[in-house]
Design a protein around this motif. Sequence first.
Motif, PDB file in Angstrom:
ATOM      1  N   GLU A 325       0.965  -1.205   0.050  1.00  0.00           N
ATOM      2  CA  GLU A 325       0.121  -0.024   0.002  1.00  0.00           C
ATOM      3  C   GLU A 325       0.768   1.351  -0.071  1.00  0.00           C
ATOM      4  O   GLU A 325       0.322   2.372  -0.647  1.00  0.00           O
ATOM      5  N   GLY A 326       2.079   1.268   0.514  1.00  0.00           N
ATOM      6  CA  GLY A 326       2.919   2.485   0.701  1.00  0.00           C
ATOM      7  C   GLY A 326       3.449   2.582  -0.731  1.00  0.00           C
ATOM      8  O   GLY A 326       3.769   3.729  -0.948  1.00  0.00           O
ATOM      9  N   ASP A 327       3.498   1.661  -1.477  1.00  0.00           N
ATOM     10  CA  ASP A 327       4.074   1.886  -3.194  1.00  0.00           C
ATOM     11  C   ASP A 327       2.798   2.467  -4.176  1.00  0.00           C
ATOM     12  O   ASP A 327       3.036   2.692  -5.216  1.00  0.00           O
ATOM     13  N   GLN A 328       1.600   2.018  -3.574  1.00  0.00           N
ATOM     14  CA  GLN A 328       0.724   2.154  -4.621  1.00  0.00           C
ATOM     15  C   GLN A 328       0.356   3.546  -5.027  1.00  0.00           C
ATOM     16  O   GLN A 328       0.329   4.332  -4.024  1.00  0.00           O
ATOM     17  N   GLY A 329       0.158   3.970  -6.225  1.00  0.00           N
ATOM     18  CA  GLY A 329       0.339   5.189  -6.610  1.00  0.00           C
ATOM     19  C   GLY A 329       1.813   5.966  -6.911  1.00  0.00           C
ATOM     20  O   GLY A 329       1.847   7.088  -7.415  1.00  0.00           O
ATOM     21  N   ASN A 330       2.573   5.062  -6.878  1.00  0.00           N
ATOM     22  CA  ASN A 330       4.124   5.609  -6.714  1.00  0.00           C
ATOM     23  C   ASN A 330       5.003   4.938  -7.415  1.00  0.00           C
ATOM     24  O   ASN A 330       5.682   5.417  -8.200  1.00  0.00           O
ATOM     25  N   ILE A 331       4.957   3.475  -7.261  1.00  0.00           N
ATOM     26  CA  ILE A 331       6.295   2.739  -7.810  1.00  0.00           C
ATOM     27  C   ILE A 331       5.506   1.311  -8.029  1.00  0.00           C
ATOM     28  O   ILE A 331       4.725   0.910  -7.318  1.00  0.00           O
ATOM     29  N   ASN A 332       6.033   0.563  -9.092  1.00  0.00           N
ATOM     30  CA  ASN A 332       5.684  -0.561  -9.339  1.00  0.00           C
ATOM     31  C   ASN A 332       6.566  -1.537  -8.777  1.00  0.00           C
ATOM     32  O   ASN A 332       7.724  -1.743  -8.844  1.00  0.00           O
ATOM     33  N   VAL A 333       5.743  -2.714  -8.054  1.00  0.00           N
ATOM     34  CA  VAL A 333       6.585  -3.675  -7.149  1.00  0.00           C
ATOM     35  C   VAL A 333       6.235  -4.918  -7.490  1.00  0.00           C
ATOM     36  O   VAL A 333       6.678  -5.949  -6.718  1.00  0.00           O
TER      37      VAL A 333
END
Length: 423
Positions: A325-333
């Motif tokens: 959730e911390g990466d969602q909207g920001n970076i693909n993991v």
Amino acid sequence: MDVRRRLRLFAVTIAVTPLVIGGCTAGQREAAKPGHKKAAAPAVTVTPADRTKDVPISAEVGAKVAHGKITAVRLTDDKGAQVPAEPREDGSSWVPTKPLQNSRTYTAEVTATGGSGRTTTQKTTFTTMAKSTKPAITTELYFTSKQTYGTALPVTVAFDPPIPKEARADVQRRLFVKTDPPQPGTWSWVADGKQVEYRAPDFWQPGTKISVRSALQGLPIGKNAIGDADHSATSKIGRQVSLDIDNATKQMSVYQDGKLLRKIPVSLGKSSTPTSSGTMVIMEKFDRTTFDTRGDPNGGYVVDVDDAQRLTWGGEFIHSAPWSEGDQGNINVSHGCTNVSADAAHWLMGVTQVGDLVTVKGTEVKLDQGNGWTAWNVSWDEFAKGSALPVPAGLKPTPSSTPHPGAVAGGSAPAPTPSASGG
């Protein structure tokens, strides 16, 4: 663990007026007038021909008429029981509503009436073949009864082994779709012959009733195989919902009836395991499932996920991923899936239907045709080229029906082996 859950496809009859199979009745003859030449009596040719043996149980009653038109057809078995049948749309034959039985004798009577009211009845008796020893091609229809599907649903049939090109026309002629209100379409084959899909030029209209029949039991397929089963199902189309996923913004836009409902941050596949860009359809939904990627080139993990919705046979899903959730909207993991928050995933499960359109854009790789239900991943003209039979002239999309985010609906195995990979 394999997360496949096959939707069982059942076949439907083409949009035609059901034929009432009954006794043959002669029309009243018109009295000849002095000086007028008497009209010729209708001439009728019926197939299978009289006394034909070893007829496949997929047989249809064919009829050609000169000097008149068919007014009655009656098909009975060797015990005198009437066999229900329905005419093809072009009137070229009558298709029994169920497969005939092996090693039985049937009698067909076809009556034609001419313009003057003169009638001719032609009778033929034929015997079906014994149960075949040829291997059966497994067929799977991804359409089940009493369901509500999205407006982008393509009716899909999968085959194992694949259907060779020279046999596809015969198979396609035994796949029937009827819609109410009428919305004609066509079948289109994936190049490898493992899958054939049916759709109309435009999205299905909400509320449409669709009936499907895959009437392949006993059908000779090529020289060395037969069809395995006859399936039928009827369901309806629900509300119009579409999802637009943009890698550039890392956002999913959710539309219903053309109106934006919500934007959801996403994390897509990282560069080593990118998400496919293309136009897909939600294939199945799971409240909870397990991704087991041991054996996959970029896998090796086992994880339980909630609120998962399949997009491809290869294992791309939209699903709850609280760990990212911390990466969602920001970076693909992810490993190729579309990761959303637990709250968003649960909300989506209450909004979407199997058959809803999903568009992904801006990623490193393009969606492979046939990797999922990919009927909307090509233009109508390209889709229609995949038909093994002529496509009716004039069957075209309306100008406003091109698939796009928020558009209002206007109108390996049997399929590639579904992978459990995701993440």
